[in-house]
Structure formats: C-alpha cells, structure tokens
Write a protein that holds these residues in place. Sequence first.
Motif, short mmCIF file in Angstrom:
data_model
loop_
_atom_site.label_atom_id
_atom_site.label_comp_id
_atom_site.label_asym_id
_atom_site.label_seq_id
_atom_site.Cartn_x
_atom_site.Cartn_y
_atom_site.Cartn_z
N TYR A 174 -21.96 -2.73 3.52
CA TYR A 174 -22.56 -2.73 4.92
C TYR A 174 -23.96 -2.62 5.12
CZ TYR A 174 -23.01 -1.52 9.69
OH TYR A 174 -23.63 -1.25 10.76
N ALA A 175 -24.31 -1.70 4.29
CA ALA A 175 -25.96 -1.32 4.47
C ALA A 175 -26.96 -2.23 3.99
CB ALA A 175 -25.95 0.08 3.90
N VAL A 176 -26.32 -2.96 2.83
CA VAL A 176 -27.00 -4.07 2.36
C VAL A 176 -27.18 -5.37 3.12
CG1 VAL A 176 -27.36 -5.46 0.36
CG2 VAL A 176 -26.75 -3.21 -0.11
N ILE A 177 -25.78 -5.63 3.62
CA ILE A 177 -25.96 -6.75 4.61
C ILE A 177 -26.72 -6.35 5.84
CG2 ILE A 177 -24.11 -8.05 5.94
CD1 ILE A 177 -22.13 -7.75 3.55
N SER A 178 -26.35 -5.24 6.36
CA SER A 178 -26.96 -5.00 7.85
C SER A 178 -28.38 -4.89 7.71
CB SER A 178 -26.30 -3.86 8.51
OG SER A 178 -26.52 -2.83 8.08
N GLY A 179 -28.94 -4.41 6.71
CA GLY A 179 -30.46 -3.87 6.35
C GLY A 179 -30.51 -2.56 6.93
N LYS A 180 -29.58 -1.66 7.06
CA LYS A 180 -29.85 -0.44 7.78
C LYS A 180 -28.98 0.41 7.28
CE LYS A 180 -27.36 -0.91 11.95
NZ LYS A 180 -27.23 -1.01 13.38
N VAL A 181 -29.62 1.60 6.75
CA VAL A 181 -28.59 2.88 6.15
C VAL A 181 -28.98 4.07 6.97
CG1 VAL A 181 -30.07 3.33 4.15
CG2 VAL A 181 -27.75 3.82 3.87
N TYR A 182 -27.98 5.09 7.05
CA TYR A 182 -28.17 6.24 7.48
C TYR A 182 -28.19 7.25 6.40
CZ TYR A 182 -27.10 10.44 10.33
OH TYR A 182 -27.37 11.84 10.91
N THR A 183 -29.08 8.06 6.45
CA THR A 183 -29.32 9.28 5.50
C THR A 183 -29.48 10.48 6.11
OG1 THR A 183 -30.30 9.79 3.06
CG2 THR A 183 -31.63 8.62 5.20
N LYS A 184 -29.22 11.51 5.23
CA LYS A 184 -29.71 13.00 5.69
C LYS A 184 -31.02 13.27 5.76
CE LYS A 184 -28.25 17.55 5.73
NZ LYS A 184 -29.04 17.93 6.91
N SER A 185 -31.65 13.81 6.47
CA SER A 185 -32.98 13.97 6.71
C SER A 185 -33.53 15.25 7.41
CB SER A 185 -33.86 12.68 7.17
OG SER A 185 -35.18 12.98 7.05
N GLY A 186 -33.79 16.24 6.77
CA GLY A 186 -33.84 17.66 7.56
C GLY A 186 -32.43 18.13 8.19
N VAL A 187 -32.47 18.74 9.20
CA VAL A 187 -31.39 19.28 9.70
C VAL A 187 -30.23 18.22 10.15
CG1 VAL A 187 -30.44 20.52 11.82
CG2 VAL A 187 -32.65 20.99 10.80
N TRP A 188 -30.84 17.11 10.81
CA TRP A 188 -29.95 15.64 11.22
C TRP A 188 -29.81 14.88 10.02
CZ3 TRP A 188 -26.87 17.88 14.45
CH2 TRP A 188 -27.27 18.84 15.44
#
Length: 60
Positions: free
Chosen positions: A15-29
């Motif tokens: 899904y991330a490769v197709i949509s071009g966006k990925v959610y990742t952990k960064s800092g607290v959030w």
Amino acid sequence: MFKLIGIAAALYVLYAVISGKVYTKSGVWGKTILRKDDPEYFWFTIVIYAGVSLALFFYF
C-alpha cells in the motif's frame, strides 16, 4: 499468529509503495513520509518494514 502479522505488514508495504506515503515512528509520535518529498527516507523505511514483514513470516 506472527505469519498473519507478517502478511499484514507486507500488505502495508505494498500500500505504501503504491500510494507514495508511509507512516513511521519519529520522536514521541510518528510522521508521514512522502516519496516525492524525501525519497531516500521513504525507501529506507520501506526496506525496514519489508524486512520486519519477512522476519515475522519466516522466523517467528
């Protein structure tokens, strides 16, 4: 159980490769990385998630 989580992670990678966006952990959030804004970090994150998916499917 871990195989199902591995499959879910693989589907998220797809899904991330197709949509071009990925959610990742960064800092607290976390944050969303867009392929067009930061392609190196995007693909690095995709490789990490794909590795986690394979590990969950084959090693656990």
